[in-house]
Design an enzyme around this catalytic site. Structure first.
Site, short mmCIF file in Angstrom:
data_model
loop_
_atom_site.label_atom_id
_atom_site.label_comp_id
_atom_site.label_asym_id
_atom_site.label_seq_id
_atom_site.Cartn_x
_atom_site.Cartn_y
_atom_site.Cartn_z
N ASP A 106 0.86 -1.20 0.00
CA ASP A 106 0.00 0.00 0.00
C ASP A 106 0.89 1.24 0.00
O ASP A 106 1.89 1.28 0.72
CB ASP A 106 -0.90 -0.02 1.26
CG ASP A 106 -2.10 0.90 1.12
OD1 ASP A 106 -1.90 2.12 0.94
OD2 ASP A 106 -3.24 0.40 1.22
N ARG B 155 -7.70 4.25 -6.76
CA ARG B 155 -8.33 5.54 -6.46
C ARG B 155 -9.80 5.35 -6.78
O ARG B 155 -10.12 4.77 -7.82
CB ARG B 155 -7.72 6.63 -7.32
CG ARG B 155 -6.28 6.87 -6.91
CD ARG B 155 -5.65 7.99 -7.67
NE ARG B 155 -4.28 8.16 -7.23
CZ ARG B 155 -3.89 9.08 -6.34
NH1 ARG B 155 -4.77 9.91 -5.80
NH2 ARG B 155 -2.63 9.16 -5.98
N TYR C 86 -13.73 6.73 -13.34
CA TYR C 86 -13.51 5.69 -12.32
C TYR C 86 -14.05 4.35 -12.81
O TYR C 86 -13.33 3.34 -12.84
CB TYR C 86 -14.16 6.12 -11.00
CG TYR C 86 -14.29 4.99 -10.00
CD1 TYR C 86 -13.17 4.35 -9.48
CD2 TYR C 86 -15.56 4.55 -9.58
CE1 TYR C 86 -13.30 3.30 -8.58
CE2 TYR C 86 -15.69 3.52 -8.67
CZ TYR C 86 -14.56 2.89 -8.18
OH TYR C 86 -14.68 1.85 -7.29
N THR D 19 -16.45 -2.97 -9.63
CA THR D 19 -17.49 -2.10 -9.06
C THR D 19 -18.77 -2.06 -9.91
O THR D 19 -18.71 -2.25 -11.13
CB THR D 19 -16.94 -0.65 -8.93
OG1 THR D 19 -18.01 0.25 -8.69
CG2 THR D 19 -16.22 -0.19 -10.18
N ASP E 17 -26.78 10.52 -11.49
CA ASP E 17 -27.18 9.58 -10.43
C ASP E 17 -28.38 8.76 -10.90
O ASP E 17 -29.50 9.30 -10.97
CB ASP E 17 -27.60 10.37 -9.17
CG ASP E 17 -26.55 10.35 -8.08
OD1 ASP E 17 -25.55 9.62 -8.23
OD2 ASP E 17 -26.75 11.05 -7.07
N LEU F 255 -22.76 7.24 1.75
CA LEU F 255 -23.93 7.77 2.47
C LEU F 255 -23.89 7.47 3.98
O LEU F 255 -24.04 8.39 4.79
CB LEU F 255 -25.21 7.21 1.83
CG LEU F 255 -26.51 7.69 2.47
CD1 LEU F 255 -26.69 9.20 2.31
CD2 LEU F 255 -27.72 6.95 1.89
N ALA G 39 -6.20 -2.11 -4.14
CA ALA G 39 -5.63 -0.76 -4.27
C ALA G 39 -6.21 -0.03 -5.47
O ALA G 39 -6.19 -0.55 -6.59
CB ALA G 39 -4.11 -0.86 -4.42
N1 LIG Z 1 -16.10 1.28 -0.68
C1 LIG Z 1 -17.00 0.91 -1.59
O1 LIG Z 1 -18.23 1.03 -1.36
C2 LIG Z 1 -16.54 0.32 -2.91
C3 LIG Z 1 -17.51 0.01 -3.87
C4 LIG Z 1 -17.10 -0.57 -5.09
C5 LIG Z 1 -15.75 -0.84 -5.30
N2 LIG Z 1 -14.83 -0.50 -4.35
C6 LIG Z 1 -13.40 -0.79 -4.61
O2 LIG Z 1 -12.87 -1.48 -3.49
C7 LIG Z 1 -11.49 -1.15 -3.32
C8 LIG Z 1 -11.23 -0.70 -1.90
O3 LIG Z 1 -12.05 0.42 -1.61
P1 LIG Z 1 -11.92 1.19 -0.22
O4 LIG Z 1 -13.21 1.87 0.03
O5 LIG Z 1 -11.36 0.27 0.80
O6 LIG Z 1 -10.83 2.30 -0.61
P2 LIG Z 1 -9.62 2.91 0.26
O7 LIG Z 1 -9.27 4.20 -0.40
O8 LIG Z 1 -9.99 2.92 1.70
O9 LIG Z 1 -8.47 1.85 0.05
C9 LIG Z 1 -7.63 1.82 -1.09
C10 LIG Z 1 -6.21 1.58 -0.61
O10 LIG Z 1 -5.34 1.44 -1.75
C11 LIG Z 1 -4.16 2.22 -1.54
N3 LIG Z 1 -3.68 2.57 -2.89
C12 LIG Z 1 -4.33 3.30 -3.84
N4 LIG Z 1 -3.60 3.34 -4.97
C13 LIG Z 1 -2.48 2.62 -4.75
C14 LIG Z 1 -1.36 2.26 -5.55
N5 LIG Z 1 -1.25 2.66 -6.82
N6 LIG Z 1 -0.38 1.50 -5.00
C15 LIG Z 1 -0.48 1.08 -3.70
N7 LIG Z 1 -1.52 1.37 -2.90
C16 LIG Z 1 -2.51 2.14 -3.42
C17 LIG Z 1 -4.61 3.39 -0.69
O11 LIG Z 1 -3.58 3.99 0.07
C18 LIG Z 1 -5.65 2.73 0.23
O12 LIG Z 1 -5.05 2.22 1.41
C19 LIG Z 1 -11.17 -0.10 -4.38
O13 LIG Z 1 -10.58 -0.76 -5.48
C20 LIG Z 1 -12.54 0.43 -4.75
O14 LIG Z 1 -12.56 0.91 -6.09
C21 LIG Z 1 -15.20 0.07 -3.16
#
Ligand SMILES: NC(=O)c1ccc[n+]([C@@H]2O[C@H](COP(=O)([O-])OP(=O)(O)OC[C@H]3O[C@@H](n4cnc5c(N)ncnc54)[C@H](O)[C@@H]3O)[C@@H](O)[C@H]2O)c1
Length: 322
Positions: free
Chosen positions: A31, A74, A139, A115, A284, A190, A72
């Site tokens: 990370d 964005r 995204y 996603t 949305d 939310l 990992a």
């Molecule tokens: N939270 C949701 O509701 C949701 C819904 C659909 C998909 N996702 C996917 O689930 C995954 C996790 O989501 P989350 O909410 O835990 O996000 P988060 O931002 O809490 O976690 C992402 C982690 O990845 C690390 N990171 C980002 N880019 C990186 C890179 N290039 N190299 C190394 N580390 C990197 C960040 O520091 C962070 O710790 C993501 O891929 C997100 O797209 C999340």
């Protein structure tokens, strides 16, 4: 198994890393801490700080890893619209670097966080894995491109990949010893935002659009408890088959409106949580609900926690994290 968890200092990666450790696996987290926190890496896992591009090969090479769980990314939709190049480079570019590092190191199994945003505006509901994918923002487009790359790496390089298309993830892991939850610096989800009102950090919650064609006029979304989501990752890991890429939706199959979510937050917290109407946000969709039939029938996954449990666990975590 020995597992590399990318993004394991983030919300979902941290919870799943904890569940993997508790299931007896060895876990290394990679990370760059761009949105994560070093203290979210669960006890028992080793943290390597760096981007996938910088560090994936060094970590994987000679490490005897069995598989990768790739969280990992964005994941802020608004930021992706402002900075598409950053998202293509960071999400797709870094994922390709990871896949190439896996190939060179001979690691052939990966579970990927895809996603609901890959589908865009749905034609029908609930959304099936076979439905058209027309993402409406960079995204979602970068995540769809990674799904496509995984399919190609499976077909041409023999990698076994599973893409899990998450809908809205909520809740926390609170099992006594392990406490893991959502601590995003920029929070767009939310439930944690509604709970900020109950914590006294905000005056009210904004409701974007009350004139949608839904029973109470507000948007309907599918919510899944992060612990149920983690259980699906353990099943997906076992389901990775060399040369095959599989896609599964991951949601409850039930929708809840914004008003219903706020009402459950009021019940759980005992706070009146004032809601403030705002115009619709562009892009949305009225309803986004997953069909989770495929993962239920093929992997035997079943969500066990309802919306109330998600809110109650998120609330408990938010109070402890203050
Ligand atoms: N939270 C949701 O509701 C949701 C819904 C659909 C998909 N996702 C996917 O689930 C995954 C996790 O989501 P989350 O909410 O835990 O996000 P988060 O931002 O809490 O976690 C992402 C982690 O990845 C690390 N990171 C980002 N880019 C990186 C890179 N290039 N190299 C190394 N580390 C990197 C960040 O520091 C962070 O710790 C993501 O891929 C997100 O797209 C999340």
């Amino acid at each position: 198994m020995k597992l590399l968890v990318t993004g394991g200092a983030g919300y979902i990666g941290g919870v799943v890393a904890a569940q993997l450790l508790d299931a007896g696996h060895e876990v290394v987290v990679l990370d760059d801490l761009s949105t994560g926190h070093a203290d979210s890496v669960p006890e028992g896992a080793r943290l390597v700080r760096g981007t996938l591009r910088e560090a994936a090969f060094d970590v994987l090479d000679g490490g005897n890893f069995d598989a990768v769980l790739h969280f990992a990314a964005r994941s802020l939709v608004g930021e992706s619209v402002e900075k598409p190049g950053l998202y293509w480079d960071s999400n797709l570019g870094e994922s390709l670097a990871l896949l190439d590092a896996m190939r060179r190191a001979g690691v052939d199994r990966i579970v990927f966080s895809s996603t609901a945003a890959t589908y865009g505006e749905p034609e029908s509901t609930p959304i099936l894995e076979t439905d058209p994918t027309r993402p409406t923002n960079p995204y979602g487009a970068t995540k769809l491109a990674i799904d496509t790359a995984l399919a190609e790496y499976a077909r041409l390089h023999g990698i076994g990949g599973v893409s899990l298309r998450y809908f809205n993830v909520a809740g926390a892991l609170l099992d006594g010893r392990r406490v893991q939850g959502e601590r995003h610096t920029v929070e767009t989800h939310l439930i944690p935002n509604v709970l900020k009102v109950a914590l006294g950090e905000r005056e009210s919650v904004k409701v974007f659009g009350e004139d949608y064609p839904t029973p109470d006029g507000t948007c309907v979304r599918d919510y899944i408890h992060v612990v149920d989501l983690g259980a699906a990752h353990l099943l997906a890991l076992d389901a990775c088959e060399p040369g095959v890429h599989q896609i599964f939706n991951l949601g409850n199959g039930n929708g809840f409106s914004v008003r219903e979510v706020i009402e459950v937050c009021r019940e759980v917290t005992g706070h009146p949580i004032p809601a403030e109407p705002h115009p619709r946000r562009p892009g949305d969709p009225a309803v986004l609900v997953a069909s989770s039939e495929k993962i239920r029938s093929q992997l035997g996954w079943k969500p066990e926690r309802d919306l109330r449990a998600m809110v109650a666990d998120a609330w408990e975590f938010a109070r402890r994290a203050r």
